[in-house]
Design a protein around this motif. Structure first.
Motif, PDB file in Angstrom:
ATOM      1  N   ALA A   1       0.820  -1.199   0.000  1.00  0.00           N
ATOM      2  CA  ALA A   1       0.000   0.000   0.000  1.00  0.00           C
ATOM      3  C   ALA A   1       0.863   1.262   0.000  1.00  0.00           C
ATOM      4  N   THR A   2       0.360   2.283  -0.660  1.00  0.00           N
ATOM      5  CA  THR A   2       0.987   3.597  -0.603  1.00  0.00           C
ATOM      6  C   THR A   2       0.388   4.359   0.576  1.00  0.00           C
ATOM      7  N   THR A   3       1.082   5.399   1.035  1.00  0.00           N
ATOM      8  CA  THR A   3       0.524   6.224   2.102  1.00  0.00           C
ATOM      9  C   THR A   3       0.297   7.632   1.575  1.00  0.00           C
ATOM     10  N   LEU A   4      -0.666   8.318   2.145  1.00  0.00           N
ATOM     11  CA  LEU A   4      -0.944   9.709   1.820  1.00  0.00           C
ATOM     12  C   LEU A   4      -1.602  10.331   3.046  1.00  0.00           C
ATOM     13  N   GLU A   5      -0.998  11.391   3.563  1.00  0.00           N
ATOM     14  CA  GLU A   5      -1.557  12.083   4.720  1.00  0.00           C
ATOM     15  C   GLU A   5      -1.596  13.575   4.440  1.00  0.00           C
ATOM     16  N   LEU A   6      -2.689  14.213   4.854  1.00  0.00           N
ATOM     17  CA  LEU A   6      -2.889  15.647   4.655  1.00  0.00           C
ATOM     18  C   LEU A   6      -2.955  16.336   6.006  1.00  0.00           C
ATOM     19  N   TYR A   7      -2.302  17.482   6.096  1.00  0.00           N
ATOM     20  CA  TYR A   7      -2.286  18.251   7.339  1.00  0.00           C
ATOM     21  C   TYR A   7      -2.627  19.699   7.033  1.00  0.00           C
ATOM     22  N   ASP A   8      -3.454  20.275   7.850  1.00  0.00           N
ATOM     23  CA  ASP A   8      -3.748  21.701   7.792  1.00  0.00           C
ATOM     24  C   ASP A   8      -2.756  22.374   8.725  1.00  0.00           C
ATOM     25  N   ALA A   9      -1.864  23.194   8.194  1.00  0.00           N
ATOM     26  CA  ALA A   9      -0.776  23.746   9.005  1.00  0.00           C
ATOM     27  C   ALA A   9      -0.695  25.256   8.890  1.00  0.00           C
ATOM     28  N   SER A  10      -0.152  25.844   9.910  1.00  0.00           N
ATOM     29  CA  SER A  10       0.157  27.273   9.874  1.00  0.00           C
ATOM     30  C   SER A  10       1.555  27.448  10.442  1.00  0.00           C
TER      31      SER A  10
END
Length: 99
Positions: free
Chosen positions: A85-94
């Motif tokens: 499996a591939t991984t993908l993670e999204l983060y809302d950052a400031s």
């Protein structure tokens, strides 16, 4: 800002193809509106693992990136070279100023 991290581990015989496709994808993505940075790296502990790090101005820019046909083609092509499996993670950052 939206930060995206991802990774894929590929088979030894597919590494060069995965690397080539990844570099093409990164270079194309850098030209898209809202792309702050986009990079791919080889994992120092597992040289068959490619790690992606991206920064996008906002969710709209990232959504536009995901809607580009070449982005979907890249994902499908790399998945076919992967060992799992591939991984993908999204983060809302400031950005934090000095502490």
């Amino acid at each position: 800002m939206i930060v995206v991290t991802g990774s894929v581990t590929v088979r030894p015989e597919t590494f060069e193809e995965a690397r080539r496709l990844s570099l093409e994808h990164v270079r194309r993505s850098r030209q898209e509106p809202g792309c702050i940075s986009h990079a791919v790296h080889v994992d120092c502990e597992n040289p068959l693992r490619l790690v992606f790090f991206e920064q996008w101005a906002d969710r709209a820019a990232l959504a536009a990136h995901f809607a580009v046909p070449a982005s979907g083609e890249f994902v499908r092509a790399v998945r076919s070279l992967a060992t799992g499996a591939t991984t993908l993670e999204l983060y809302d950052a400031s950005k934090l100023e000095k502490l």
